[in-house]
Design an enzyme around this catalytic site. Structure first.
Site, PDB file in Angstrom:
ATOM      1  CE  LYS A 117     -21.982  -4.039 -79.754  1.00 16.49           C
ATOM      2  NZ  LYS A 117     -21.656  -2.641 -79.990  1.00 16.49           N
ATOM      3  N   GLY A 127     -23.291  -6.361 -82.443  1.00 18.85           N
ATOM      4  CA  GLY A 127     -22.257  -6.486 -83.469  1.00 18.85           C
ATOM      5  C   GLY A 127     -21.403  -5.242 -83.572  1.00 18.85           C
ATOM      6  CE  LYS A 135     -27.890  -0.851 -82.083  1.00 23.76           C
ATOM      7  NZ  LYS A 135     -26.933  -1.710 -81.348  1.00 23.76           N
ATOM      8  CG  ASP A 151     -26.790   1.715 -79.322  1.00 22.29           C
ATOM      9  OD1 ASP A 151     -26.468   2.247 -78.230  1.00 22.29           O
ATOM     10  OD2 ASP A 151     -26.022   0.964 -79.965  1.00 22.29           O
ATOM     11  CD  GLU A 174     -27.306  -1.211 -77.698  1.00 17.46           C
ATOM     12  OE1 GLU A 174     -28.223  -1.431 -78.525  1.00 17.46           O
ATOM     13  OE2 GLU A 174     -26.131  -1.583 -77.888  1.00 17.46           O
ATOM     14  CG  ASP A 197     -22.848  -1.969 -76.538  1.00 13.25           C
ATOM     15  OD1 ASP A 197     -21.852  -2.652 -76.267  1.00 13.25           O
ATOM     16  OD2 ASP A 197     -23.064  -1.559 -77.702  1.00 13.25           O
ATOM     17  CB  SER A 250     -27.700  -1.550 -86.103  1.00 11.85           C
ATOM     18  OG  SER A 250     -27.205  -0.373 -85.515  1.00 11.85           O
ATOM     19  CE  LYS A 273     -25.500   2.316 -83.465  1.00 11.01           C
ATOM     20  NZ  LYS A 273     -24.799   1.858 -82.260  1.00 11.01           N
TER      21      LYS A 273
HETATM   22  O1  OSB Z   1     -23.214   0.270 -80.239  1.00 10.26           O
HETATM   23  O2  OSB Z   1     -24.050  -1.445 -81.171  1.00 10.26           O
HETATM   24  C1  OSB Z   1     -23.258  -0.491 -81.198  1.00 10.26           C
HETATM   25  C2  OSB Z   1     -21.462  -0.529 -84.587  1.00 10.26           C
HETATM   26  C3  OSB Z   1     -20.276   0.085 -84.252  1.00 10.26           C
HETATM   27  C4  OSB Z   1     -20.102   0.543 -82.970  1.00 10.26           C
HETATM   28  C5  OSB Z   1     -21.103   0.367 -82.011  1.00 10.26           C
HETATM   29  C6  OSB Z   1     -22.273  -0.271 -82.328  1.00 10.26           C
HETATM   30  C7  OSB Z   1     -22.465  -0.689 -83.656  1.00 10.26           C
HETATM   31  C8  OSB Z   1     -23.683  -1.332 -84.124  1.00 10.26           C
HETATM   32  C9  OSB Z   1     -23.452  -2.436 -85.086  1.00 10.26           C
HETATM   33  O3  OSB Z   1     -24.781  -0.951 -83.818  1.00 10.26           O
HETATM   34  C10 OSB Z   1     -24.626  -3.243 -85.474  1.00 10.26           C
HETATM   35  C11 OSB Z   1     -24.210  -4.405 -86.343  1.00 10.26           C
HETATM   36  O4  OSB Z   1     -23.041  -4.842 -86.362  1.00 10.26           O
HETATM   37  O5  OSB Z   1     -25.108  -4.932 -87.032  1.00 10.26           O
HETATM   38 MG    MG Z   2     -24.611  -0.374 -78.762  1.00  7.36          MG
END
Ligand code: OSB
Ligand code: MG
Length: 373
Positions: free
Chosen positions: A265, A293, A162, A189, A216, A241, A136, A164
């Site tokens: 999660k 995660g 992924k 995401d 996402e 999510d 991510s 953001k």
């Molecule tokens: O939305 O997936 C999410 C990390 C903190 C808060 C929200 C998210 C995330 C990640 C973490 O994308 C990804 C990882 O732990 O590898």
């Molecule tokens: Mg997410």
């Protein structure tokens, strides 16, 4: 089974590289590690992986500490249980606070697996020997900086990336990453940053043309109607999510057609038992799931790897190696990925990793011990 003693330790670890999402930027993480001990002295470890600020969810490290110490642990210390699936009934009276509950719940699963002499993956119903991991990547200052990040991860062998996104950081970076890496599996995401305005919808519809595995959490967590309307207009699967905190939420989302994919999660759902329940429900409805995660330290990360071994986790999970985030992790050896594949530890009972208590002590911010009678 009864828990006699619980230790909570808030641990701060610096991130290898700062991480920015649609809501905030962070350079270190503080998670609360949970150690539970039964009357025979057997130990289990879990991780409360709440972010410091109330941006992903309303919980924070402070609320988790207070709710765990004042409400959850005292109830756990009074509970009698035969199987970890029964543990959440100890705190049925406590609403919400899923992250705080999840760390305690996971510690009980790990303890129970250890007392059974079985690996965590097996007691959860896992089957897979290895798990495909994706990374991510946060929002960067420039597209060039993002392309460098993607290149590093693709070179490390991760098959899925992924990105953001946020309004203003979406079509351009995604199109450029797609052009530079035509073969990499890409997903985005938004952490709920979009609204149903013409500009935002234009961006989301344009992303539908970039060959994404999923989009996402485009809209705010409670706005399942907006997710359903978007899903009816685009071919790319919408993944939820933040919207899905309980299996009931998933039922509602499925009834509305608000998603075709689910990010499960452990923290968001309040524990491993609830995560397995969501997996089973999604599978029964033909919805593909993957394990998300929260930048977990090794304890939470290892639990995510075990969960990802269940048969419905058919999409790459956010269970990349520890080294992507932390120079030193709280477990030994650290969780590692080889060409984007993480091996599920089937060789040892419980978590399958040793806990580095020296490192935990060295990075501890505060610790407390609670005892039952
Ligand atoms: O939305 O997936 C999410 C990390 C903190 C808060 C929200 C998210 C995330 C990640 C973490 O994308 C990804 C990882 O732990 O590898
Ligand atoms: Mg997410």
């Amino acid at each position: 089974m009864r828990i006699r003693r619980v230790e909570l330790t808030q641990v701060r670890l610096p991130l290898v590289t700062a991480f920015e999402t649609s809501s905030h930027r962070k350079s270190y993480l503080e998670h609360i590690l949970v150690m539970v001990e039964d009357s025979d002295g057997a130990l289990g470890w879990g991780e409360i992986a709440s972010p410091s600020g109330p941006f992903y969810t309303s919980e924070t490290v402070e609320t988790c500490w207070a709710v765990a110490a004042e409400h959850l642990v005292p109830r756990l210390l009074r509970a009698d249980w035969d199987h970890p699936r029964q543990v959440p009934s100890a705190w049925r009276a406590v609403r919400g606070n899923e992250f705080a509950k999840a760390g305690l719940d996971a510690a009980c699963w790990v303890l129970w697996a250890r007392t059974q002499g079985r690996p965590l993956a097996e007691v959860l119903g896992g089957q897979r020997r290895s798990v495909v991991a994706g990374v991510s990547l946060g929002i960067e200052a420039t597209v060039e900086a993002l392309l460098d990040q993607v290149r590093d991860q693709v070179d490390a062998g991760y098959p899925r990336v992924k990105l953001k996104i946020a309004p203003g950081w979406d079509v351009r970076p995604v199109t450029e990453v797609r052009a530079a890496f035509p073969d990499v599996t890409l997903q985005v995401d938004a952490n709920g940053a979009y609204r149903e305005t013409p500009e935002h919808l234009d961006a989301l519809l344009a992303l539908d043309e970039t060959g994404l595995l999923m989009i996402e959490q485009p809209f705010a967590p409670r706005n399942l109607m907006a997710a359903a309307r978007l899903q009816s207009r685009i071919g790319t699967p919408v993944c939820l999510d933040e919207s899905v905190v309980t299996p009931d939420d998933l039922e509602t989302a499925l009834a509305l057609g608000a998603c075709r994919v689910l990010n499960i999660k452990v923290s968001r759902m309040g524990g491993l038992g609830a995560a397995v329940e969501a997996h089973d429900l999604a599978r029964a409805h033909g919805i593909d799931v993957w394990c998300g995660g929260m930048h977990e330290f090794g304890i939470g990360r290892a639990a995510n790897v075990a969960l990802s071994s269940l048969p419905g986790f058919v999409l790459p999970s956010d269970v990349s190696g520890s080294d992507k985030y932390y120079a030193h992790d709280v477990v030994t050896p650290p969780v590692s990925a080889d060409k984007g594949v993480v091996t599920v530890p089937w060789h040892a009972p419980g978590l399958g990793f040793e806990i580095d208590t020296g490192l935990i002590r060295a990075h501890a911010v505060r610790t407390t011990e609670l005892r039952g009678d």
